[in-house]
Enzyme design. Structure first.
Site, PDB file in Angstrom:
ATOM      1  N   ILE A   1       4.299 -32.975 -16.735  1.00 16.16           N
ATOM      2  CA  ILE A   1       3.153 -33.866 -16.646  1.00 16.16           C
ATOM      3  C   ILE A   1       2.795 -34.410 -18.024  1.00 16.16           C
ATOM      4  O   ILE A   1       2.354 -33.666 -18.892  1.00 16.16           O
ATOM      5  CB  ILE A   1       1.940 -33.123 -16.067  1.00 16.16           C
ATOM      6  CG1 ILE A   1       2.301 -32.573 -14.683  1.00 16.16           C
ATOM      7  CG2 ILE A   1       0.751 -34.057 -15.977  1.00 16.16           C
ATOM      8  CD1 ILE A   1       1.245 -31.671 -14.111  1.00 16.16           C
ATOM      9  N   PRO A   2       3.011 -35.706 -18.224  1.00 14.27           N
ATOM     10  CA  PRO A   2       2.725 -36.346 -19.511  1.00 14.27           C
ATOM     11  C   PRO A   2       1.239 -36.534 -19.735  1.00 14.27           C
ATOM     12  O   PRO A   2       0.744 -37.658 -19.737  1.00 14.27           O
ATOM     13  CB  PRO A   2       3.442 -37.686 -19.387  1.00 14.27           C
ATOM     14  CG  PRO A   2       3.390 -38.004 -17.925  1.00 14.27           C
ATOM     15  CD  PRO A   2       3.481 -36.673 -17.218  1.00 14.27           C
ATOM     16  N   CYS A   3       0.533 -35.481 -19.921  1.00 15.81           N
ATOM     17  CA  CYS A   3      -0.914 -35.552 -20.086  1.00 15.81           C
ATOM     18  C   CYS A   3      -1.313 -36.327 -21.338  1.00 15.81           C
ATOM     19  O   CYS A   3      -2.433 -36.780 -21.471  1.00 15.81           O
ATOM     20  CB  CYS A   3      -1.515 -34.154 -20.103  1.00 15.81           C
ATOM     21  SG  CYS A   3      -0.583 -32.973 -21.074  1.00 15.81           S
ATOM     22  N   HIS A   4      -0.362 -36.500 -22.250  1.00 16.37           N
ATOM     23  CA  HIS A   4      -0.694 -37.234 -23.479  1.00 16.37           C
ATOM     24  C   HIS A   4      -0.814 -38.729 -23.222  1.00 16.37           C
ATOM     25  O   HIS A   4      -1.300 -39.461 -24.067  1.00 16.37           O
ATOM     26  CB  HIS A   4       0.361 -36.944 -24.542  1.00 16.37           C
ATOM     27  CG  HIS A   4       1.737 -37.364 -24.155  1.00 16.37           C
ATOM     28  ND1 HIS A   4       2.554 -36.581 -23.367  1.00 16.37           N
ATOM     29  CD2 HIS A   4       2.425 -38.494 -24.436  1.00 16.37           C
ATOM     30  CE1 HIS A   4       3.711 -37.230 -23.204  1.00 16.37           C
ATOM     31  NE2 HIS A   4       3.651 -38.389 -23.837  1.00 16.37           N
TER      32      HIS A   4
END
Length: 107
Positions: free
Chosen positions: A51-54
């Site tokens: 999950i690319p939370c950035h």
DNA sequence: AACCTGACTCGCC
DNA sequence: AGGCGAGCCAGGT
């Protein structure tokens, strides 16, 4: 599928070089009022690396102040590295790929 | 088991 | 124009 699942699905589909706002994700996930939950969901971040939370920022294009992944600076660096334009310490909400932020279709 | 709080956002006053 | 309240879910105390 519970709320978190939906949120993760949406976040995972954010293309490289783009960013999405919590509100955007919340809306795509079902309800725009989930913006808060979106943040919490990412906080849990059950699948780091998946999950690319950035790529998730606030409506102002600012990264979350409590980003516990290495600091806001780290997040910004990651995004910059993906080609996201930054202006004055925040995401250029008006000029990403000539479009307005993450206006790409999220299905 | 209930209450509080938290990576948010929008609409009213 | 700035401040406050409401709406959502999950996890911790």
């Amino acid at each position: 599928m519970n709320t978190f699942e939906k949120i993760y699905e949406v976040v995972k589909q954010i293309p490289r070089g783009y960013v999405a706002t919590y509100g955007q994700i919340a809306e795509l996930a079902g309800n725009r009022h989930w913006s808060r939950v979106v943040g919490y969901a990412l906080h849990s971040n059950p699948q780091p690396g998946v999950i690319p939370c950035h790529r998730v920022v606030t409506k102002d294009g600012d990264v979350s102040r409590a980003f516990a992944f290495g600091g806001q600076s780290r997040q910004i660096e990651l995004l910059k590295d993906e080609g996201v334009e930054f202006v004055d310490g925040h995401v250029d909400m008006e000029n990403i790929n000539g479009q307005s932020v993450y206006s790409k279709p999220l299905n």
